[in-house]
Design an enzyme around this catalytic site. Structure first.
Site, short mmCIF file in Angstrom:
data_model
loop_
_atom_site.label_atom_id
_atom_site.label_comp_id
_atom_site.label_asym_id
_atom_site.label_seq_id
_atom_site.Cartn_x
_atom_site.Cartn_y
_atom_site.Cartn_z
N ASP A 74 0.85 -1.19 0.00
CA ASP A 74 0.00 0.00 0.00
C ASP A 74 0.88 1.24 0.00
O ASP A 74 1.83 1.33 0.78
CB ASP A 74 -0.90 -0.02 1.24
CG ASP A 74 -2.01 1.01 1.14
OD1 ASP A 74 -2.37 1.41 0.02
OD2 ASP A 74 -2.53 1.41 2.20
N HIS A 114 -3.49 14.25 0.71
CA HIS A 114 -3.68 13.35 1.86
C HIS A 114 -2.47 13.42 2.79
O HIS A 114 -2.62 13.55 4.01
CB HIS A 114 -3.90 11.92 1.37
CG HIS A 114 -3.92 10.89 2.46
ND1 HIS A 114 -4.96 10.79 3.35
CD2 HIS A 114 -3.02 9.94 2.81
CE1 HIS A 114 -4.71 9.80 4.21
NE2 HIS A 114 -3.54 9.28 3.91
N GLU A 130 -10.18 4.24 3.78
CA GLU A 130 -9.29 4.96 2.90
C GLU A 130 -9.71 4.62 1.47
O GLU A 130 -9.65 3.47 1.06
CB GLU A 130 -7.81 4.61 3.16
CG GLU A 130 -7.35 5.15 4.51
CD GLU A 130 -5.84 5.08 4.73
OE1 GLU A 130 -5.16 4.33 4.01
OE2 GLU A 130 -5.36 5.79 5.63
N GLU A 161 -9.16 4.23 -2.17
CA GLU A 161 -7.95 4.03 -2.96
C GLU A 161 -8.27 3.31 -4.26
O GLU A 161 -9.37 2.80 -4.46
CB GLU A 161 -6.93 3.17 -2.17
CG GLU A 161 -6.55 3.75 -0.82
CD GLU A 161 -5.30 3.11 -0.23
OE1 GLU A 161 -4.51 2.51 -0.99
OE2 GLU A 161 -5.15 3.19 1.01
N ASP A 209 -9.04 0.62 2.08
CA ASP A 209 -8.06 0.22 3.09
C ASP A 209 -8.62 0.61 4.47
O ASP A 209 -8.29 1.66 5.02
CB ASP A 209 -6.73 0.94 2.79
CG ASP A 209 -5.69 0.71 3.86
OD1 ASP A 209 -5.78 -0.29 4.58
OD2 ASP A 209 -4.78 1.56 3.98
N ARG A 214 -7.74 3.85 13.38
CA ARG A 214 -6.82 4.98 13.64
C ARG A 214 -6.23 4.94 15.04
O ARG A 214 -5.09 5.37 15.24
CB ARG A 214 -7.56 6.31 13.44
CG ARG A 214 -8.09 6.52 12.05
CD ARG A 214 -6.98 6.58 11.04
NE ARG A 214 -7.52 6.78 9.70
CZ ARG A 214 -6.84 6.51 8.57
NH1 ARG A 214 -5.61 6.03 8.64
NH2 ARG A 214 -7.38 6.72 7.41
N GLN A 262 -3.60 2.26 15.07
CA GLN A 262 -2.50 2.73 14.22
C GLN A 262 -1.63 3.76 14.94
O GLN A 262 -0.41 3.71 14.90
CB GLN A 262 -3.10 3.33 12.95
CG GLN A 262 -2.09 3.81 11.91
CD GLN A 262 -2.77 4.47 10.71
OE1 GLN A 262 -4.00 4.58 10.65
NE2 GLN A 262 -1.98 4.91 9.76
N LYS A 288 -4.15 -1.85 10.19
CA LYS A 288 -4.48 -1.92 8.76
C LYS A 288 -4.76 -3.36 8.29
O LYS A 288 -5.42 -3.54 7.27
CB LYS A 288 -3.29 -1.40 7.94
CG LYS A 288 -2.94 0.04 8.18
CD LYS A 288 -3.84 0.92 7.36
CE LYS A 288 -3.32 2.34 7.31
NZ LYS A 288 -4.15 3.16 6.44
N THR A 292 -8.96 -5.59 3.96
CA THR A 292 -8.87 -4.65 2.84
C THR A 292 -9.87 -5.12 1.80
O THR A 292 -9.84 -6.28 1.40
CB THR A 292 -7.45 -4.63 2.24
OG1 THR A 292 -6.52 -4.31 3.27
CG2 THR A 292 -7.33 -3.62 1.11
N GLU A 339 -9.52 12.76 7.60
CA GLU A 339 -9.41 14.10 7.01
C GLU A 339 -10.76 14.81 6.95
O GLU A 339 -10.85 16.01 7.19
CB GLU A 339 -8.84 14.00 5.59
CG GLU A 339 -7.44 13.44 5.52
CD GLU A 339 -7.13 12.96 4.11
OE1 GLU A 339 -7.38 11.77 3.82
OE2 GLU A 339 -6.66 13.77 3.31
#
Ligand code: CA
Length: 404
Positions: free
Chosen positions: A117, A124, A191, A193, A225, A229, A232, A245, A249, A352
């Protein structure tokens, strides 16, 4: 009457023809399917019925044999399929081999080999920098403009769209906590992607140059993904993403071949730093893709990230991933990194969109900072195709279910 008569302008018309793996109604047998409109063609059965030599690549329970066959075969098979679904003389033979999409079961279309990844969106990366390193002089780390940052993920937990996402548990420790605690993540995120699927392998010790990208990469799909948080934030220093993570996925059930996206190719953003020769794409074909992504939570659109803003291209990521001599395997999957555009409504993560929970989103069913159990997140996308027609990408959707 479908499917030969798919409406003109359908984003899944004969200009698209993405590949998947499905089981027909009432069967557990898996085989390669090609999507046309809201139908699926049993591609192997069509190859058999028409006496095509490609039956050996298509009458298979996974896309891997086709992926391994290489670029010339990919083009030949696509040309054959286009003829099968458009030439009137084939209609009588091919039409009975379609199934309504709503009646089939879709599976993970290929066996995922290695999963990597990346982190290729400057918007970002800058947003994350501002959130987590507010005192830093530059929101980008010093290496960001010199190499595509990435990490190796967990290929065994890549799942197909529609698979539930079990809320992960793990350690977390807020800066104000005296000690870490264990429990279900309270900051489960997405996420948005794009995933790139490697077909042709490469030899150990031989880097893959920028110009060989299309000889190795078969196609792309949408990828979510899922990210915890809180897990992480506590675990990532100094070795990067791990359990925050690796739990799940999600990828689309449909892999769009690169050949369907020629009209969507665009130049990436202007380079602000000189690149080392193995990454310098100034003289290469345009490496970006104009993919318009939509992120919806429980059917409510929260963001529309533009993939054309990605700083690092898929070809650069492939070149960087192999520049040390690491080899590619058929079925390797690499994610682009979260796609975020320059404006607030173009951000590809809740981190975000809510500025780490500070600014909740107002959804029709209540406020959201991070995901709640029962939330369904769906990524969809389209790209400009030939003659103004859109190329639809297969959506990727997942529902959050409680931790066990
Ligand atoms: Ca990611």
């Amino acid at each position: 009457m479908p499917p030969f008569d798919v409406p003109e302008g359908d984003p899944f018309g004969p200009h698209n023809l993405p590949y998947g793996v499905f089981s027909p109604p009432g069967s557990s047998e898996r085989t390669v399917g090609v999507r046309l409109g809201d139908h699926v063609l049993d591609a192997g059965a069509a190859a058999h019925a028409l006496g095509s030599p490609y039956a050996s690549l298509l009458a298979r329970p996974t896309l891997n044999p086709l992926l391994a066959a290489g670029r010339t075969a990919w083009s030949d098979v696509r040309r054959a399929l286009t003829a099968w679904v458009t030439v009137p003389a084939h209609r009588e033979t091919v039409e009975p081999l379609f199934h309504p999409l709503s009646e089939v079961t879709l599976h993970l279309p290929f066996e995922v080999a290695d999963y990597v990844d990346f982190y290729a969106s400057e918007n970002h990366a800058r947003n994350v920098g501002r959130i987590f390193r507010p005192d830093a002089a530059d929101s980008l780390t010093p290496n960001w403009k010199h190499l595509p940052i990435g990490y190796h993920g967990r290929s065994g937990t890549v799942v197909v769209s529609g698979t539930d996402v079990v809320r992960p548990s793990g350690q977390r420790k807020a800066p104000t906590d005296a000690a870490p605690v264990f429990g279900p993540s309270v900051r489960l995120d997405i996420e948005a992607e794009v995933g790139f699927v490697v077909g042709a392998p490469s030899e150990l010790g031989r880097p893959v140059p920028l110009g060989d990208y299309r000889d190795h990469v078969f196609g792309l799909c949408l990828l979510n993904d899922w990210s915890a948080r809180d897990v992480q934030a506590w675990e990532y220093v100094p070795l990067g993403p791990f359990l925050g993570k690796s739990f799940t996925t999600s990828v689309s059930a449909w892999i769009t071949p690169l050949d369907a996206l020629d009209a969507a190719r665009v130049a990436p953003p202007e380079r602000t730093h000189e690149l080392l020769p193995y990454l310098d794409d100034a003289d290469e074909e345009p490496g970006g893709y104009d993919l318009r992504i939509t992120v919806a939570i429980n059917g409510h659109v929260v963001s529309e990230p533009p993939f054309s803003t990605m700083y690092w291209t898929a070809a650069q990521q492939l070149a960087h991933m192999t520049v040390n001599g690491a080899s590619l395997r058929t079925g390797d999957l690499y994610g682009s990194g979260t796609v975020s555009g320059p404006t607030e409504r173009e951000r590809g993560s809740l981190l975000e969109l809510t500025w780490n929970g500070r600014d909740p989103l107002e959804l029709p069913d209540g406020k959201r900072t991070f995901l709640e159990d029962g939330d369904v997140v769906t990524l969809s996308a389209w790209a400009p195709g030939p003659d103004g027609v859109r190329v639809g990408l297969g959506e990727v959707s997942g529902r959050v279910v409680p931790a066990p």
